[in-house]
Design a protein around this motif. Structure first.
Motif, PDB file in Angstrom:
ATOM      1  N   PHE A   7      45.138  44.150  30.739  1.00 14.74           N
ATOM      2  CA  PHE A   7      45.073  42.979  29.853  1.00 14.74           C
ATOM      3  C   PHE A   7      44.253  43.382  28.676  1.00 14.74           C
ATOM      4  O   PHE A   7      44.310  42.432  27.620  1.00 14.74           O
ATOM      5  N   LEU A   8      43.346  44.589  28.661  1.00 16.12           N
ATOM      6  CA  LEU A   8      42.976  45.064  27.406  1.00 16.12           C
ATOM      7  C   LEU A   8      44.059  45.437  26.131  1.00 16.12           C
ATOM      8  O   LEU A   8      43.422  45.766  25.268  1.00 16.12           O
ATOM      9  N   LEU A  66      33.446  51.341  36.632  1.00 18.26           N
ATOM     10  CA  LEU A  66      32.153  50.492  36.555  1.00 18.26           C
ATOM     11  C   LEU A  66      31.315  51.232  37.551  1.00 18.26           C
ATOM     12  O   LEU A  66      31.626  51.305  38.863  1.00 18.26           O
ATOM     13  N   SER A  67      30.027  51.472  36.941  1.00 20.22           N
ATOM     14  CA  SER A  67      29.113  52.176  37.600  1.00 20.22           C
ATOM     15  C   SER A  67      27.967  51.105  38.352  1.00 20.22           C
ATOM     16  O   SER A  67      27.948  50.269  37.843  1.00 20.22           O
ATOM     17  N   SER A 121      39.401  45.064  39.933  1.00 18.08           N
ATOM     18  CA  SER A 121      37.961  44.836  40.002  1.00 18.08           C
ATOM     19  C   SER A 121      37.252  44.963  38.654  1.00 18.08           C
ATOM     20  O   SER A 121      36.351  44.197  38.329  1.00 18.08           O
ATOM     21  N   ILE A 122      37.502  45.693  37.821  1.00 23.56           N
ATOM     22  CA  ILE A 122      37.179  46.205  36.654  1.00 23.56           C
ATOM     23  C   ILE A 122      37.203  44.945  35.697  1.00 23.56           C
ATOM     24  O   ILE A 122      36.487  44.560  35.010  1.00 23.56           O
ATOM     25  N   GLU A 123      38.670  44.605  35.797  1.00 22.48           N
ATOM     26  CA  GLU A 123      39.156  43.241  34.807  1.00 22.48           C
ATOM     27  C   GLU A 123      38.223  42.097  35.188  1.00 22.48           C
ATOM     28  O   GLU A 123      37.833  41.363  34.420  1.00 22.48           O
ATOM     29  N   TYR A 129      31.521  38.658  32.869  1.00 20.05           N
ATOM     30  CA  TYR A 129      30.486  39.121  32.067  1.00 20.05           C
ATOM     31  C   TYR A 129      30.935  38.472  30.572  1.00 20.05           C
ATOM     32  O   TYR A 129      30.043  37.940  30.036  1.00 20.05           O
ATOM     33  N   ALA A 130      32.082  38.762  30.050  1.00 19.72           N
ATOM     34  CA  ALA A 130      32.484  38.171  28.726  1.00 19.72           C
ATOM     35  C   ALA A 130      32.255  36.780  28.709  1.00 19.72           C
ATOM     36  O   ALA A 130      31.778  36.228  27.750  1.00 19.72           O
ATOM     37  N   ALA A 131      32.632  36.151  29.809  1.00 22.44           N
ATOM     38  CA  ALA A 131      32.502  34.488  29.651  1.00 22.44           C
ATOM     39  C   ALA A 131      31.160  34.263  29.640  1.00 22.44           C
ATOM     40  O   ALA A 131      30.631  33.246  29.250  1.00 22.44           O
TER      41      ALA A 131
END
Length: 255
Positions: A7-8, A66-67, A121-123, A129-131
């Motif tokens: 999606f990026l 994602l850590s 999961s990363i998406e 977070y962006a929202a």
């Protein structure tokens, strides 16, 4: 290395030299359509245009995974079409610096703990977070400014995304939800720093926490009338953009 979530793809371009570039159109579309961020600095024709910090964070998460524990410190604003270089990581822990062709650092990242490389999961984490981050203004910032009786210059607002970080107890989440847990403002002369703390939850159970810090310059006494006008203008801009988008989706829009 992790495959950047598909999606990026609409929001950056990979160069033949391994660089990553973000056009003004791509950056503006991410800010508005993914983050709900209508900061004028992300308008395509803005004189002081800069790429949203949340998009840089998203590209790092997409590239390295994602850590469990991560911090992001912004060192400079990224202009449109600036070639950025994300280095090959030797390990899943330690520091990463996003640089330009001359070695200038734009973003420094510290990470530790286990790593999630699942694109889905990363998406979901990036989108949530962006929202959350996109609600910084006016939802989260105005109440804390009003409480302290100060505001930024309404004609020349200078609010800089300084840093953010989080710590997760598990990476095995489905649909994460971020909720504001606290907000503070520290004032030193005409300068202030706002920290927004958030909780990571799923099905009402907390599994992590984090924070976002912003620096405000040019603080002045709070003026309710001028701030109301500023917020109303913000909402008008948002409504106009969404109306145009619903009729004709802008370039880079992913739905």
């Amino acid at each position: 290395m992790t495959a950047i979530p598909a999606f990026l793809d609409a929001y950056y371009a990979a160069g033949p030299d391994g660089s990553v570039r973000v056009s003004a159109e791509q950056a503006s579309a991410f800010a508005k359509d993914v983050a709900g961020d209508y900061n004028p600095l992300h308008d395509v024709d803005a004189r002081r245009f800069c790429v949203p910090g949340d998009l840089l964070c998203a590209l790092v998460l997409g590239r390295y995974g994602l850590s469990e524990r991560m911090t992001f410190a912004f060192r400079d604003m990224v202009r449109a079409d600036e070639p950025l270089y994300l280095p090959e990581a030797e390990t899943d822990t330690g520091s990463i610096a996003v640089r330009d062709a001359d070695g200038g650092v734009y973003l420094e990242v510290e990470r530790a703990g286990a790593v999630c490389r699942d694109p889905g999961s990363i998406e979901r984490f990036i989108r949530e977070y962006a929202a959350f981050s996109g609600k910084t203004f006016p939802h989260y910032m105005i109440p804390v400014l009003e409480e302290h009786g100060v505001m930024f210059h309404p004609d020349r607002p200078l609010v800089i995304y300084d840093s953010m970080g989080f710590e997760l107890e598990t990476l095995a989440f489905g649909e994460p939800v971020m909720e504001l847990s606290d907000r503070t403002l520290a004032i030193e002369g005409k300068r202030g720093s706002v920290q927004l703390s958030f909780a990571m939850q799923e099905d009402g159970e907390a599994f992590g926490a984090g924070w976002k810090k912003l620096v405000i310059s040019g603080l002045r006494d709070y003026d309710d009338e001028r701030m109301r006008a500023f917020v109303e203008h913000f909402r008008e801009r948002k409504a106009a953009y969404e109306a145009e988008r619903d009729g004709m989706q802008p370039r880079g829009y992913s739905g």
